[in-house]
Design an enzyme around this catalytic site. Structure first.
Site, PDB file in Angstrom:
ATOM      1  N   GLY A  66      -0.845  -2.886   5.776  1.00  0.00           N
ATOM      2  CA  GLY A  66      -1.872  -4.049   6.072  1.00  0.00           C
ATOM      3  C   GLY A  66      -2.801  -3.696   7.340  1.00  0.00           C
ATOM      4  O   GLY A  66      -3.051  -2.404   7.403  1.00  0.00           O
ATOM      5  N   THR A 101       0.763  -1.345   0.085  1.00  0.00           N
ATOM      6  CA  THR A 101       0.103   0.104  -0.006  1.00  0.00           C
ATOM      7  C   THR A 101       0.836   1.125  -0.023  1.00  0.00           C
ATOM      8  O   THR A 101       2.012   1.170   0.370  1.00  0.00           O
ATOM      9  CB  THR A 101      -0.891   0.005   1.189  1.00  0.00           C
ATOM     10  OG1 THR A 101      -1.658  -1.143   1.171  1.00  0.00           O
ATOM     11  CG2 THR A 101      -1.828   1.055   1.451  1.00  0.00           C
TER      12      THR A 101
END
Length: 586
Positions: free
Chosen positions: A492, A404
């Site tokens: 996460g 991410t």
């Protein structure tokens, strides 16, 4: 407390999980979405008077800055940054993935949902073997089965139509130029390629990322050109999101997904064309003298961050040290409570009734906070029963290992963007199409569809959006009208803790943004473990934490935080020293 250097280490393989599936959350507990790539010492907070951008890569930050300098809006700058990140930080995010975006237009907060959707042909058995067992994680990830319809581009297009100032095509020029002329491979990209086990199984990815032997990553500093990505960006620049979701590019994605030789998916052209980004009501609440807004479900980040902050509000945190065992204990207990509720209630609100109002009700949070004691851990916290909750739909834990990135921006008008963007695991599904990687977001669903207590909220269903932990946050004064902070992180399911801890660092412990994002991490995602960041002085606290009944362990906690804080003179920003992020402004 000085921050000890974080050791460079490869991504810890999930070998212990092979063949076991993800029936219990603890099985995936210590897995990291991306490898650690070292800690950059000497970063200091950046000051600016008019506008500011912070991203995970210097070239993306430069692209955002250029749009702001041209008079562009925060959304304009975010679009430009995302297109560059898809090129220079391909392991983390890109046009093949999704995102959650919070904007502030000077009057209101808008929550854009660009989360991927599952194909219409997907069933609750998608990640189960013929024998009915949960698939091993990487058996599910690598290939076409895990790929959802990408939503980031359509979401950004919607935001731009509402809040953009510069022409849409202009926003793609920095990324097109870099893809055409080439960019230098960064140390972090090289490090992650060296730790990667699956990417070179894809011929297109192998040719692009690796040397002629197909094993050795192309070296740090090597100029990498991507004409295919440049061509795709030109199409999207001229045709909008339809250029990605219909026509030749969409067909290439569908073919790649469905024709994988060992793990094909079920994606159709109709699935691609039908994708629609959504505008949802942001999840907002109060902490001390501030209003904190985060994303709504299917992200669990907005609810969980507010629950953690609310559970901690009764403690005088400013009277204790942020690196003390007591601070770690309180924070870990708040995390246990929030993650217990997250697992039970959070999922796609279009498929599951999510009791958001009950979960963030101050009276409910106060009841939950009362379970936190000064000297004894809850171990594994139970979920609560907020107002509006239906019969429990237990979630037995999806692994959620998003690779991410995060973007924080404030423009010259004081309008802001907080956007977390992802392709899920490191290098996504390891499928490289026309110069970009496809996501594996569908593995954010629970692999199991039911247990002895009934159906699982976050199970796979056709057209559903998997739950996320992405937590882009905008912070205001108590009135909710005056912007004070922009914060977010990759990482996460640990994202929730990273963001909540950074807000405490800024609000309770009065750290500057750089110190706040660099501070050593700690926390719990429920279960007996309390994590403290490996390679930091926090390891010395483990005996004291164990005395409180906590199973304290060291682990890699590779955040990628950025924070922008409004000051009397303008803005002060910080980018996490654990990654390659930068801050730039005027």
């Amino acid at each position: 407390m000085a921050h000890a250097q974080l050791k460079t280490s490869p991504l810890i393989a999930l070998l212990a999980l092979t063949g076991l599936g993800f029936t219990l959350p603890s099985l995936a507990y210590d897995a990291n979405p991306e490898a650690a790539s070292g800690f950059t010492h000497g970063k200091t907070a950046v000051a600016a008077k008019k506008f500011m951008a912070a991203t995970a890569n210097p070239l993306a930050t430069n692209a955002a800055y250029d749009m702001l300098a041209k008079g562009g809006s925060a959304v304009d700058a975010a679009v430009a940054a995302q297109m560059v990140l898809g090129l220079t930080e391909p392991q983390s995010s890109g046009i093949g993935g999704g995102a959650f975006l919070l904007t502030f237009d000077g009057k209101k907060v808008v929550n854009y949902d660009g989360r991927e959707t599952s194909p219409k042909a997907a069933t609750e058995k998608l990640f189960q073997t013929d024998a009915g067992a949960d698939m091993a994680f990487y058996d599910a990830v690598v290939g076409g089965r895990s790929v959802g319809v990408p939503g980031a581009v359509a979401m950004l297009e919607l935001a731009h139509k509402r809040e953009g100032k510069l022409p849409w095509a202009t926003l793609f020029q920095p990324a097109i130029k870099l893809a055409t002329d080439g960019f230098a491979i960064s140390p972090r990209l090289n490090t992650l390629l060296a730790s990667e086990k699956y990417l070179n199984k894809d011929d297109a990815a192998k040719a692009y990322f690796y040397q002629e032997d197909g094993i050795t990553p192309k070296a740090t500093g090597r100029i990498l050109k991507n004409p295919e990505y440049a061509a795709v960006l030109k199409t999207i620049a001229s045709k909008g999101a339809k250029g990605l979701l219909t026509g030749e590019i969409a067909q290439a994605i569908v073919d790649k997904v469905n024709h994988h030789p060992t793990n094909p998916g079920k994606l159709s052209m109709a699935d691609m064309a039908a994708y629609t980004p959504k505008i949802r009501s942001a999840t907002c609440g109060h902490y001390r003298d501030y209003t904190v807004c985060g994303p709504a479900a299917p992200s669990s980040g907005g609810v969980a961050v507010l629950q953690m902050l609310g559970a901690l509000e009764r403690f005088n945190l400013s009277a204790i040290k942020p690196d003390s065992a007591q601070a770690v204990h309180y924070f870990a207990e708040a995390g246990r409570l929030a993650f217990a509720d997250r697992g039970k209630y959070l999922a796609d609100p279009d498929f599951v009734k999510v009791p958001t109002a009950g979960l963030i009700d101050p009276k409910y949070i106060a009841q939950r906070s009362a379970l936190i004691s000064d000297d004894k851990s809850l171990g594994t916290a139970p979920a609560g029963e907020p107002h509006g909750a239906k019969i429990a739909q237990i979630d037995l834990g999806s692994p959620e290992l998003p690779s991410t990135s995060h973007i924080s921006i404030v423009d010259a008008k004081g309008h802001a963007v907080s956007m977390t963007t992802s392709i899920e695991d490191q290098f996504g599904a390891r499928q490289f199409v026309k110069g970009f990687l496809l996501n594996n977001q569908l593995t954010d669903f629970s692999f199991s569809d039911k247990d002895k207590n009934g159906l699982i909220a976050n199970r796979v269903e056709a057209g559903k959006r998997p739950r996320s932990s992405m937590s882009p946050v905008l912070v205001f004064d108590q009135s909710g009208k005056n912007l004070k902070m922009v914060v977010g992180s990759p990482g996460g399911s640990r994202i929730i803790g990273y963001v909540a801890q950074t807000l405490l660092n800024l609000i309770d412990w009065k750290m500057d943004p750089q110190a706040a994002v660099n501070a050593p991490h700690y926390g719990s995602r429920n279960g007996p473990k309390t994590e403290v960041e490996k390679g930091t002085a926090l390891a010395a606290l483990i005996p004291e934490l164990k005395a409180k009944g906590e199973e304290a362990v060291e682990g890699e906690m590779t955040s990628g935080l950025s924070a922008i804080v409004k000051t009397k003179k303008g803005y002060l920003g910080g980018a996490d020293a654990r990654r390659e992020g930068t801050v730039k402004g005027d």
